[in-house]
Design a protein around this motif. Structure first.
Motif, PDB file in Angstrom:
ATOM      1  N   TYR A  11     -26.544   9.477  41.720  1.00 20.40           N
ATOM      2  CA  TYR A  11     -27.523   9.596  40.219  1.00 20.40           C
ATOM      3  C   TYR A  11     -28.842  10.148  40.581  1.00 20.40           C
ATOM      4  N   GLN A 215     -22.880   6.226  33.732  1.00 27.14           N
ATOM      5  CA  GLN A 215     -23.989   6.210  34.117  1.00 27.14           C
ATOM      6  C   GLN A 215     -24.599   7.768  33.988  1.00 27.14           C
ATOM      7  N   SER A 216     -23.740   8.646  34.507  1.00 26.65           N
ATOM      8  CA  SER A 216     -24.207  10.111  34.243  1.00 26.65           C
ATOM      9  C   SER A 216     -24.374  10.358  32.938  1.00 26.65           C
TER      10      SER A 216
END
Length: 281
Positions: A11, A215-216
């Motif tokens: 990330y 999360q992305s």
């Protein structure tokens, strides 16, 4: 200078560099307090990986990766990082792990996705995004089960980040199979090279649908303008999130000390098979 390498590349978007660096500092210091030779900074390119003359070999002396010094220095080969005998602390995906990486590394901890829609503890899911028609996005199911709109996606152009990605293609494949379908439900399939690129492809009309790990997707809503042009139409089932790993050759006492350090930071979650918080903001 430390002989080890650390990286949190999964990330590490350009806009996130400062936050990711800030995540490393307390980890690094906690490791050092326990006598671990943690590197000052994280690796972000092939040039940051120590050379391995003759290439990287497994326990049976079989060649499994080239010498990092032979790779383009400004690029960053994640598989090269994961296989490096100098890897102290890194992050990978369960897709590569299931496809053979697990033989060469040790799992140190699991991240927590509690603060992110689509996540719960060590489990995460992927948002299915399509071009926005102005309607609302579909919320992540509270029970964590798959919500796949089969009629909506049938015949559409599917874009995925990488063929070994659990979040981008493998998890969706398994959810479709559980519904009696497969990837042939799509009219076409193409590879983008990254979740962010998949979002851009959908927003630009070059593809119709993509599976983006939660999360992305959260990062895209902060940093990627193209995210405003797509909406969530469904979710994959929750499954184990991206593990933090170390080289297979890292001594067990060092692994134990890293787990103690993570637990001692006072963050939510624990180590090994339990979650460790990676804050996204």
């Amino acid at each position: 200078m430390s002989k080890f390498v650390a990286a949190l590349p999964m990330y590490d978007w350009p806009e996130m560099r400062g936050e990711v660096d800030a995540q490393w500092v307390p980890l690094r210091d906690a490791f050092r307090q326990r006598g671990i030779d943690a590197p000052e900074r994280m690796a972000r390119s092939n040039r940051d990986l120590p050379p391995v003359p003759g290439g990287i070999r497994d326990g049976a002396r079989k060649l499994i990766a080239p010498d990092p010094a032979t790779l383009p220095p400004d690029e960053f080969d994640f598989h090269q990082l994961w296989l490096s005998p100098a890897l102290l602390f890194g992050q990978t995906c369960w897709g590569p792990m299931e496809l053979g990486l697990a033989r060469h590394v040790q799992v140190v901890a699991q991240p927590s996705y509690d603060a992110i829609e689509g996540g719960q503890g060590e489990l995460y899911s992927s948002a299915l995004v399509m071009f926005s028609d102005g309607g609302p996005s579909v919320a992540s199911p509270a029970d964590g089960k798959a919500a796949i709109p089969l009629d909506l996606i049938r015949g559409k152009r599917f874009v995925f980040n990488n063929p070994d990605s659990m979040s981008g293609v493998l998890g969706l494949t398994r959810d479709l199979e559980a519904l009696g379908e497969g990837l042939d439900i799509f009219g076409s399939r193409s590879e983008s090279g990254g979740h962010r690129s998949s979002i851009v492809a959908v927003a630009d009309g070059k593809a119709d649908i993509a599976a983006i790990d939660c999360q992305s997707w959260a990062l895209a809503q902060r940093f990627e303008p193209a995210a405003r042009g797509v909406k969530v139409v469904g979710w994959t089932a929750r499954r184990k999130g991206l593990p933090f790993i170390t080289a297979r050759t890292t001594p067990m006492d060092v692994v134990a000390s890293m787990r103690e350090a993570i637990a001692g930071l006072g963050l939510e979650g624990s180590v090994a098979e339990q979650p460790f918080v990676e804050r996204v903001g």
